[in-house]
Design a protein around this motif. Structure first.
Motif, PDB file in Angstrom:
ATOM      1  N   LEU A  32       0.978  -1.273  -0.211  1.00 51.78           N
ATOM      2  CA  LEU A  32      -0.497   0.406   0.017  1.00 51.78           C
ATOM      3  C   LEU A  32       0.657   0.896  -0.133  1.00 51.78           C
ATOM      4  N   LYS A  33       2.304   1.522   0.827  1.00 49.39           N
ATOM      5  CA  LYS A  33       2.620   2.127   0.868  1.00 49.39           C
ATOM      6  C   LYS A  33       3.704   2.788  -0.342  1.00 49.39           C
ATOM      7  N   ASN A  34       3.531   1.250  -1.258  1.00 41.67           N
ATOM      8  CA  ASN A  34       4.431   1.763  -2.273  1.00 41.67           C
ATOM      9  C   ASN A  34       3.823   1.954  -3.511  1.00 41.67           C
ATOM     10  N   THR A  35       2.495   1.665  -3.630  1.00 45.11           N
ATOM     11  CA  THR A  35       1.982   2.070  -4.475  1.00 45.11           C
ATOM     12  C   THR A  35       0.161   3.082  -4.871  1.00 45.11           C
ATOM     13  N   ILE A  36       0.562   3.430  -3.351  1.00 51.03           N
ATOM     14  CA  ILE A  36      -0.318   4.777  -3.117  1.00 51.03           C
ATOM     15  C   ILE A  36       0.115   5.275  -3.338  1.00 51.03           C
ATOM     16  N   ASP A  37       0.852   6.662  -3.513  1.00 46.88           N
ATOM     17  CA  ASP A  37       1.673   8.002  -2.844  1.00 46.88           C
ATOM     18  C   ASP A  37       1.437   8.696  -1.923  1.00 46.88           C
ATOM     19  N   TYR A  38       0.292   8.652  -1.356  1.00 48.35           N
ATOM     20  CA  TYR A  38      -0.455   9.442  -0.729  1.00 48.35           C
ATOM     21  C   TYR A  38      -0.850   8.675   0.731  1.00 48.35           C
ATOM     22  N   TYR A  39       0.300   7.499   1.039  1.00 49.08           N
ATOM     23  CA  TYR A  39      -0.148   7.328   2.064  1.00 49.08           C
ATOM     24  C   TYR A  39       1.367   6.610   2.277  1.00 49.08           C
ATOM     25  N   ASN A  40       1.524   7.785   3.322  1.00 51.32           N
ATOM     26  CA  ASN A  40       3.302   7.384   3.670  1.00 51.32           C
ATOM     27  C   ASN A  40       3.698   6.616   4.648  1.00 51.32           C
ATOM     28  N   TRP A  41       2.533   6.223   5.705  1.00 51.26           N
ATOM     29  CA  TRP A  41       2.635   5.562   6.706  1.00 51.26           C
ATOM     30  C   TRP A  41       1.558   4.601   6.801  1.00 51.26           C
ATOM     31  N   VAL A  42       1.493   3.097   6.892  1.00 53.83           N
ATOM     32  CA  VAL A  42       0.809   2.507   7.121  1.00 53.83           C
ATOM     33  C   VAL A  42       1.041   1.406   7.684  1.00 53.83           C
ATOM     34  N   GLY A  43       0.350   1.304   8.675  1.00 46.88           N
ATOM     35  CA  GLY A  43       0.693   0.328   9.980  1.00 46.88           C
ATOM     36  C   GLY A  43      -0.681  -0.438   9.881  1.00 46.88           C
ATOM     37  N   PHE A  44      -0.476  -1.653  11.495  1.00 40.88           N
ATOM     38  CA  PHE A  44      -1.995  -2.205  12.087  1.00 40.88           C
ATOM     39  C   PHE A  44      -1.076  -1.979  13.368  1.00 40.88           C
ATOM     40  N   TYR A  45      -2.256  -1.836  14.099  1.00 45.81           N
ATOM     41  CA  TYR A  45      -2.767  -2.226  15.929  1.00 45.81           C
ATOM     42  C   TYR A  45      -3.995  -2.640  15.950  1.00 45.81           C
ATOM     43  N   PHE A  46      -3.687  -3.742  17.303  1.00 47.36           N
ATOM     44  CA  PHE A  46      -4.281  -4.230  17.543  1.00 47.36           C
ATOM     45  C   PHE A  46      -4.267  -4.662  19.653  1.00 47.36           C
ATOM     46  N   ARG A  47      -5.678  -4.387  19.463  1.00 48.59           N
ATOM     47  CA  ARG A  47      -5.856  -5.150  20.789  1.00 48.59           C
ATOM     48  C   ARG A  47      -4.949  -6.072  21.460  1.00 48.59           C
ATOM     49  N   ASN A  48      -4.431  -5.428  23.131  1.00 53.09           N
ATOM     50  CA  ASN A  48      -3.805  -6.389  23.524  1.00 53.09           C
ATOM     51  C   ASN A  48      -4.774  -6.941  24.669  1.00 53.09           C
ATOM     52  N   GLY A  49      -5.487  -8.235  24.384  1.00 50.25           N
ATOM     53  CA  GLY A  49      -6.211  -9.159  24.865  1.00 50.25           C
ATOM     54  C   GLY A  49      -7.269  -8.287  25.357  1.00 50.25           C
ATOM     55  N   GLU A  50      -7.711  -8.584  27.148  1.00 49.78           N
ATOM     56  CA  GLU A  50      -8.446  -7.328  27.045  1.00 49.78           C
ATOM     57  C   GLU A  50      -8.626  -6.574  28.061  1.00 49.78           C
ATOM     58  N   LYS A  51      -6.924  -5.871  27.739  1.00 50.65           N
ATOM     59  CA  LYS A  51      -6.345  -4.524  28.306  1.00 50.65           C
ATOM     60  C   LYS A  51      -7.494  -3.593  26.958  1.00 50.65           C
ATOM     61  N   GLU A  52      -7.481  -2.586  27.077  1.00 52.70           N
ATOM     62  CA  GLU A  52      -8.827  -1.403  26.837  1.00 52.70           C
ATOM     63  C   GLU A  52      -6.952   0.153  25.880  1.00 52.70           C
ATOM     64  N   GLU A  53      -5.995  -1.217  25.161  1.00 51.64           N
ATOM     65  CA  GLU A  53      -5.002  -0.448  24.712  1.00 51.64           C
ATOM     66  C   GLU A  53      -5.345  -0.987  23.641  1.00 51.64           C
ATOM     67  N   LEU A  54      -4.037  -0.378  23.218  1.00 53.79           N
ATOM     68  CA  LEU A  54      -4.091  -1.115  21.653  1.00 53.79           C
ATOM     69  C   LEU A  54      -2.198  -1.261  21.296  1.00 53.79           C
ATOM     70  N   LEU A  55      -1.533  -2.204  20.468  1.00 59.07           N
ATOM     71  CA  LEU A  55      -0.393  -2.619  20.657  1.00 59.07           C
ATOM     72  C   LEU A  55       0.273  -2.243  18.928  1.00 59.07           C
ATOM     73  N   LEU A  56       1.223  -1.923  18.747  1.00 54.29           N
ATOM     74  CA  LEU A  56       1.370  -1.752  17.726  1.00 54.29           C
ATOM     75  C   LEU A  56       2.066  -2.439  16.795  1.00 54.29           C
ATOM     76  N   GLY A  57       1.499  -3.493  15.677  1.00 61.02           N
ATOM     77  CA  GLY A  57       1.411  -4.156  14.590  1.00 61.02           C
ATOM     78  C   GLY A  57       2.566  -4.420  14.169  1.00 61.02           C
ATOM     79  N   PRO A  58       2.897  -4.820  12.315  1.00 60.77           N
ATOM     80  CA  PRO A  58       3.259  -4.513  11.670  1.00 60.77           C
ATOM     81  C   PRO A  58       2.979  -3.369  10.701  1.00 60.77           C
ATOM     82  N   TYR A  59       4.296  -2.617  10.195  1.00 60.54           N
ATOM     83  CA  TYR A  59       3.811  -1.125   9.665  1.00 60.54           C
ATOM     84  C   TYR A  59       5.329  -0.829   9.308  1.00 60.54           C
ATOM     85  N   VAL A  60       5.569   0.014   8.091  1.00 62.85           N
ATOM     86  CA  VAL A  60       5.908   0.452   6.665  1.00 62.85           C
ATOM     87  C   VAL A  60       5.933   1.702   6.926  1.00 62.85           C
TER      88      VAL A  60
END
Length: 151
Positions: A32-60
């Motif tokens: 996505l980052k390499n093919t869509i010129d206005y996508y400058n940072w692409v990443g995923f966040y995932f819920r941390n188990g039952e906690k009400e927080e997100l953890l950074l996953g893979p990103y570019v």
């Protein structure tokens, strides 16, 4: 490159059996980052188990200090609570925005659902003001629907 051309590429990445889930997500970020010129940072966040927080996953893109985001904080944290897409045409207009870099001008976050539960999200930052359209939203929903099949 059009979103319709990207859809089979996303599906092909996810069908690879010889790489891990995180490697697949990283490949999608890269595509996505390499093919869509206005996508400058692409990443995923995932819920941390039952906690009400997100953890950074893979990103570019530029490194980020935001590896843990509490629910309700910033755009990603708000999506974790609302379960709705959030398109921010101009991040400077948002009171509850976590600044990653002065170069970020806009952001789109789309939740990722598995069996009706919001388990995470795809987050995209752009250095361009107001580049995201409904077509971006529909495409990113497609990406997340395909990713959900891995869970």
């Amino acid at each position: 490159m059009s979103f319709e051309i990207l859809k089979p590429k996303v599906t092909a990445i996810l069908m690879q059996n010889h790489i891990s889930r995180d490697e697949k997500l990283f490949e999608i970020c890269t595509l996505l980052k390499n093919t869509i010129d206005y996508y400058n940072w692409v990443g995923f966040y995932f819920r941390n188990g039952e906690k009400e927080e997100l953890l950074l996953g893979p990103y570019v893109g530029a490194p980020t200090d935001h590896t843990v985001i509490p629910f309700g904080k910033g755009i990603c944290g708000q999506v974790a609570v609302s379960n709705q897409n959030f398109v921010v045409p101009d991040v400077s207009d948002q009171d509850n925005y976590i600044s990653c870099s002065f170069t970020v001008k806009s952001e789109i976050v789309v939740p990722l659902f598995v069996n009706g539960a919001n388990i995470g999200q795809i987050d995209i930052d752009s250095h361009v003001l107001n580049p995201f359209t409904e077509a971006d939203e529909r495409f990113l929903e497609f990406v997340n629907q395909e990713i959900a099949k891995m869970f």
